[in-house]
Design a protein around this motif. Structure first.
Motif, PDB file in Angstrom:
ATOM      1  N   THR A 112      -1.008  32.548 -10.521  1.00  0.00           N
ATOM      2  CA  THR A 112      -1.924  31.417 -10.646  1.00  0.00           C
ATOM      3  C   THR A 112      -1.584  30.409  -9.553  1.00  0.00           C
ATOM      4  OG1 THR A 112      -2.096  31.684 -13.045  1.00  0.00           O
ATOM      5  CG2 THR A 112      -2.738  29.552 -12.134  1.00  0.00           C
ATOM      6  N   ALA A 113      -2.606  29.930  -8.861  1.00  0.00           N
ATOM      7  CA  ALA A 113      -2.401  28.974  -7.776  1.00  0.00           C
ATOM      8  C   ALA A 113      -3.204  27.707  -8.021  1.00  0.00           C
ATOM      9  CB  ALA A 113      -2.804  29.593  -6.439  1.00  0.00           C
ATOM     10  N   ARG A 114      -2.673  26.586  -7.572  1.00  0.00           N
ATOM     11  CA  ARG A 114      -3.386  25.321  -7.634  1.00  0.00           C
ATOM     12  C   ARG A 114      -4.163  25.105  -6.333  1.00  0.00           C
ATOM     13  NH1 ARG A 114      -0.015  20.421  -8.208  1.00  0.00           N
ATOM     14  NH2 ARG A 114       0.981  21.330  -6.376  1.00  0.00           N
ATOM     15  N   TYR A 115      -5.235  24.339  -6.429  1.00  0.00           N
ATOM     16  CA  TYR A 115      -5.981  23.936  -5.241  1.00  0.00           C
ATOM     17  C   TYR A 115      -6.685  22.631  -5.548  1.00  0.00           C
ATOM     18  CZ  TYR A 115     -10.240  25.615  -7.583  1.00  0.00           C
ATOM     19  OH  TYR A 115     -11.288  25.798  -8.460  1.00  0.00           O
ATOM     20  N   GLY A 116      -7.309  22.035  -4.545  1.00  0.00           N
ATOM     21  CA  GLY A 116      -7.967  20.752  -4.739  1.00  0.00           C
ATOM     22  C   GLY A 116      -9.426  20.786  -4.337  1.00  0.00           C
ATOM     23  N   LEU A 117     -10.215  19.926  -4.965  1.00  0.00           N
ATOM     24  CA  LEU A 117     -11.637  19.792  -4.647  1.00  0.00           C
ATOM     25  C   LEU A 117     -11.992  18.311  -4.694  1.00  0.00           C
ATOM     26  CD1 LEU A 117     -14.295  21.370  -4.115  1.00  0.00           C
ATOM     27  CD2 LEU A 117     -14.710  21.287  -6.585  1.00  0.00           C
ATOM     28  N   SER A 118     -12.618  17.825  -3.630  1.00  0.00           N
ATOM     29  CA  SER A 118     -12.989  16.413  -3.571  1.00  0.00           C
ATOM     30  C   SER A 118     -14.026  16.081  -4.636  1.00  0.00           C
ATOM     31  CB  SER A 118     -13.535  16.074  -2.184  1.00  0.00           C
ATOM     32  OG  SER A 118     -14.714  16.816  -1.907  1.00  0.00           O
ATOM     33  N   GLY A 134     -12.657  21.267   0.153  1.00  0.00           N
ATOM     34  CA  GLY A 134     -11.634  21.959  -0.613  1.00  0.00           C
ATOM     35  C   GLY A 134     -10.295  21.871   0.092  1.00  0.00           C
ATOM     36  N   MET A 135      -9.218  21.838  -0.685  1.00  0.00           N
ATOM     37  CA  MET A 135      -7.873  21.733  -0.136  1.00  0.00           C
ATOM     38  C   MET A 135      -7.022  22.875  -0.672  1.00  0.00           C
ATOM     39  SD  MET A 135      -5.365  20.345   1.477  1.00  0.00           S
ATOM     40  CE  MET A 135      -3.641  19.852   1.467  1.00  0.00           C
ATOM     41  N   ILE A 136      -6.413  23.638   0.233  1.00  0.00           N
ATOM     42  CA  ILE A 136      -5.553  24.763  -0.139  1.00  0.00           C
ATOM     43  C   ILE A 136      -4.171  24.554   0.456  1.00  0.00           C
ATOM     44  CG2 ILE A 136      -5.175  27.248  -0.008  1.00  0.00           C
ATOM     45  CD1 ILE A 136      -8.176  27.588   0.471  1.00  0.00           C
ATOM     46  N   GLU A 137      -3.151  24.641  -0.365  1.00  0.00           N
ATOM     47  CA  GLU A 137      -1.772  24.717   0.104  1.00  0.00           C
ATOM     48  C   GLU A 137      -1.384  26.183  -0.020  1.00  0.00           C
ATOM     49  OE1 GLU A 137       2.437  22.956  -1.382  1.00  0.00           O
ATOM     50  OE2 GLU A 137       0.869  21.453  -1.029  1.00  0.00           O
ATOM     51  N   ALA A 138      -1.334  26.878   1.107  1.00  0.00           N
ATOM     52  CA  ALA A 138      -1.213  28.337   1.101  1.00  0.00           C
ATOM     53  C   ALA A 138      -0.030  28.839   0.287  1.00  0.00           C
ATOM     54  CB  ALA A 138      -1.121  28.850   2.533  1.00  0.00           C
ATOM     55  N   ALA A 139       1.077  28.108   0.322  1.00  0.00           N
ATOM     56  CA  ALA A 139       2.274  28.560  -0.386  1.00  0.00           C
ATOM     57  C   ALA A 139       2.078  28.641  -1.892  1.00  0.00           C
ATOM     58  CB  ALA A 139       3.451  27.643  -0.066  1.00  0.00           C
ATOM     59  N   SER A 184       1.713  18.772   0.438  1.00  0.00           N
ATOM     60  CA  SER A 184       0.458  18.349   1.067  1.00  0.00           C
ATOM     61  C   SER A 184      -0.673  18.252   0.050  1.00  0.00           C
ATOM     62  CB  SER A 184       0.074  19.324   2.183  1.00  0.00           C
ATOM     63  OG  SER A 184       1.045  19.333   3.207  1.00  0.00           O
ATOM     64  N   LEU A 185      -0.763  19.220  -0.821  1.00  0.00           N
ATOM     65  CA  LEU A 185      -1.815  19.213  -1.832  1.00  0.00           C
ATOM     66  C   LEU A 185      -1.669  18.000  -2.743  1.00  0.00           C
ATOM     67  CD1 LEU A 185      -4.194  20.531  -3.336  1.00  0.00           C
ATOM     68  CD2 LEU A 185      -2.517  21.891  -4.615  1.00  0.00           C
ATOM     69  N   ASP A 186      -0.460  17.730  -3.201  1.00  0.00           N
ATOM     70  CA  ASP A 186      -0.247  16.595  -4.098  1.00  0.00           C
ATOM     71  C   ASP A 186      -0.563  15.271  -3.406  1.00  0.00           C
ATOM     72  OD1 ASP A 186       0.534  18.125  -6.292  1.00  0.00           O
ATOM     73  OD2 ASP A 186       2.613  18.202  -5.634  1.00  0.00           O
ATOM     74  N   ALA A 187      -0.210  15.165  -2.122  1.00  0.00           N
ATOM     75  CA  ALA A 187      -0.481  13.932  -1.386  1.00  0.00           C
ATOM     76  C   ALA A 187      -1.980  13.675  -1.304  1.00  0.00           C
ATOM     77  CB  ALA A 187       0.118  14.015   0.016  1.00  0.00           C
ATOM     78  N   LEU A 188      -2.745  14.715  -1.011  1.00  0.00           N
ATOM     79  CA  LEU A 188      -4.187  14.532  -0.888  1.00  0.00           C
ATOM     80  C   LEU A 188      -4.840  14.281  -2.244  1.00  0.00           C
ATOM     81  CD1 LEU A 188      -6.379  14.428   1.222  1.00  0.00           C
ATOM     82  CD2 LEU A 188      -6.807  16.842   0.849  1.00  0.00           C
ATOM     83  N   LEU A 189      -4.397  14.987  -3.272  1.00  0.00           N
ATOM     84  CA  LEU A 189      -4.964  14.786  -4.605  1.00  0.00           C
ATOM     85  C   LEU A 189      -4.706  13.369  -5.096  1.00  0.00           C
ATOM     86  CD1 LEU A 189      -4.056  18.168  -6.366  1.00  0.00           C
ATOM     87  CD2 LEU A 189      -6.334  17.373  -5.724  1.00  0.00           C
ATOM     88  N   ILE A 204       0.853  -1.190   0.000  1.00  0.00           N
ATOM     89  CA  ILE A 204       0.000   0.000   0.000  1.00  0.00           C
ATOM     90  C   ILE A 204       0.885   1.234   0.000  1.00  0.00           C
ATOM     91  CG2 ILE A 204      -1.835   1.241   1.204  1.00  0.00           C
ATOM     92  CD1 ILE A 204      -2.572  -1.409   2.562  1.00  0.00           C
ATOM     93  N   GLU A 205       0.775   2.056  -1.038  1.00  0.00           N
ATOM     94  CA  GLU A 205       1.573   3.274  -1.138  1.00  0.00           C
ATOM     95  C   GLU A 205       0.722   4.462  -0.700  1.00  0.00           C
ATOM     96  OE1 GLU A 205       3.577   3.713  -4.951  1.00  0.00           O
ATOM     97  OE2 GLU A 205       3.426   1.536  -5.262  1.00  0.00           O
ATOM     98  N   ILE A 206       1.186   5.182   0.331  1.00  0.00           N
ATOM     99  CA  ILE A 206       0.473   6.347   0.838  1.00  0.00           C
ATOM    100  C   ILE A 206       1.467   7.499   0.980  1.00  0.00           C
ATOM    101  CG2 ILE A 206      -1.034   7.278   2.634  1.00  0.00           C
ATOM    102  CD1 ILE A 206      -1.813   4.495   3.386  1.00  0.00           C
ATOM    103  N   PRO A 207       1.661   8.300  -0.074  1.00  0.00           N
ATOM    104  CA  PRO A 207       2.539   9.465   0.046  1.00  0.00           C
ATOM    105  C   PRO A 207       1.977  10.429   1.091  1.00  0.00           C
ATOM    106  CG  PRO A 207       1.975   9.001  -2.255  1.00  0.00           C
ATOM    107  CD  PRO A 207       1.060   8.179  -1.412  1.00  0.00           C
ATOM    108  N   LEU A 208       2.841  10.902   1.990  1.00  0.00           N
ATOM    109  CA  LEU A 208       2.402  11.774   3.076  1.00  0.00           C
ATOM    110  C   LEU A 208       3.058  13.142   2.997  1.00  0.00           C
ATOM    111  CD1 LEU A 208       2.481   9.244   6.068  1.00  0.00           C
ATOM    112  CD2 LEU A 208       0.473  10.064   4.827  1.00  0.00           C
ATOM    113  N   ALA A 209       2.619  14.038   3.862  1.00  0.00           N
ATOM    114  CA  ALA A 209       3.185  15.387   3.982  1.00  0.00           C
ATOM    115  C   ALA A 209       2.876  15.879   5.376  1.00  0.00           C
ATOM    116  CB  ALA A 209       2.606  16.317   2.916  1.00  0.00           C
TER     117      ALA A 209
END
Length: 401
Positions: free
Chosen positions: A81-87, A93-98, A55-60, A44-49
């Protein structure tokens, strides 16, 4: 060497910053484990942060979703331009502030510690609120600003005014001038949405260990700037406590309040946001506890294993969540903890990537290959010990791993 189908290996590392991201590190660990335990093993591969970069990439990756993008303003007000995530269900919603106010985005110009703000992060949040999310997960490491979250709240409609009723300047420079906070135009969903803030440090808001003194210099602040920022954050805390009938001491001294230039301050006071260690947020979101409960072997790691690793980072979360009887092996670019300390802290062993004398450039270039080999070495030792136990009928309590 073959394996029984019941063998379960969980590969759950952080990124090895500057060389391999968390997903790449997990894949390398999985490859090393598979070479020992065989194709029938469940890996089982679970990339963490830990709430910062990645963090955003791990959750996505867990959501099996691609990042979305949005026009925002960076920490000094330029278009970006900023990236963000949505389930998938549109509820989280997921925001990586940086992505919006990070230091790398403003590294092309002289840093502006008194001017930089968190407005761009708030612009992502406003967009998510417009989309009707019920929960926003906010990871705040790596910021360029020290504004106590005022820029963020301004993007949601709050107004920070001086004694004459005029808006104060953006960033940390205007914090000491705030006399009133006007919330009449605050986004209607801001106070009904669940806010989860991931912090990767335990620093209080102000003082010698606070946001300005500890993190201000890396954002370009000199001694005078630090004094201005520290006083401004303390003043903002007092204004917020008076507005909300809150406890100013709690706002000042709460662990993690000094993260990202005090970004949690206004969100906790005005929106009811809850802070938690970033590794905990990501682990919970990825259902890491369930995976670890199934594991026969756990492989984790990061760029450097030291005592800081055990204070809320990914390795800390993994060792706390893994069952006591499950071997937890750390693979790191550098290992500063000896075997006695590792065992005392619940780690079975720690392996360094360096096979011998090597430069940082060598280790960075070959990181994925070295992680795979280290994982194979660790798994070979565990498999040998397990075979010995089965052969001679030793009890689990005598298992050296």
């Amino acid at each position: 060497m073959s394996s029984t189908p019941s063998t379960v290996i969980v590969a759950c590392p952080d990124s090895f910053k500057g060389s391999v991201d968390a997903a790449g590190a997990a894949a390398a660990m999985a490859a090393g484990a598979r070479s020992i335990f065989g194709p029938d093993a469940t890996i089982i591969e679970i990339p963490l942060a830990d709430g910062g970069e990645g963090s955003l990439d791990a959750l996505l990756a867990s959501w099996e979703r691609s990042a979305l993008t949005l026009p925002v303003h960076d920490a000094i007000g330029r278009k970006a331009t900023a990236r963000y995530g949505l389930s998938a269900d549109g509820q989280t919603g997921m925001i990586e502030a940086a992505e919006a106010n990070g230091l790398p985005q403003v590294s092309d110009v002289p840093l502006q510690p008194l001017r930089a703000d968190s407005r761009g992060v708030g612009e992502i949040a406003r967009h998510l609120l417009d989309d009707g999310v019920c929960e926003i997960m906010l990871c705040i490491g790596g910021s360029a600003s020290t504004d106590g979250g005022t820029g963020f709240l301004s993007a949601l409609g709050a107004r920070f005014l001086d004694s004459a009723g005029s808006p104060v300047p953006p960033g940390g420079a205007g914090l000491s001038q705030i006399a009133k906070i006007d919330l009449e135009q605050l986004h209607p969903a801001a106070t009904t949405t669940s806010w989860q803030i991931a912090v990767d440090v335990n620093n209080p808001l102000c003082g010698p260990q606070g946001a300005a003194n500890v993190f201000g210099p890396q954002k370009g602040a000199n001694e005078r700037d630090i004094a201005v920022l520290d006083a401004g954050l303390a003043h903002l805390a007092r204004v917020l406590a008076k507005l909300t009938d809150g406890d100013v001491t709690e706002l000042l001294d709460s662990p993690g309040a000094g993260a990202a230039g005090g970004l949690p301050l206004a969100l906790v006071a005005l929106l009811g946001a809850r802070t938690m260690p970033g590794s905990q947020m990501i682990s919970d979101a990825l259902d890491l506890p369930r995976a670890l409960s199934l594991a026969d072997v756990v492989l984790t790691g990061e760029g450097r294993l030291d005592m800081q690793s055990l204070g809320g980072k990914v390795v800390d979360a993994v060792r706390r969540l893994a069952p006591n009887t499950t071997p937890v092996v750390v693979i790191a670019g550098a290992v500063e903890l000896d075997s006695a300390r590792c065992r005392a802290e619940g780690l079975s062993a720690a392996f360094s990537l360096a096979r011998g004398p090597a430069t940082l450039e060598d280790l960075t270039r070959d990181a994925a290959e070295l992680i795979e080999d280290a994982a194979a070495q660790a798994c070979s030792l565990i498999e040998t010990a397990s075979t010995t136990i089965r052969t001679f009928g030793l009890s689990r309590t005598n298992d050296p791993c």
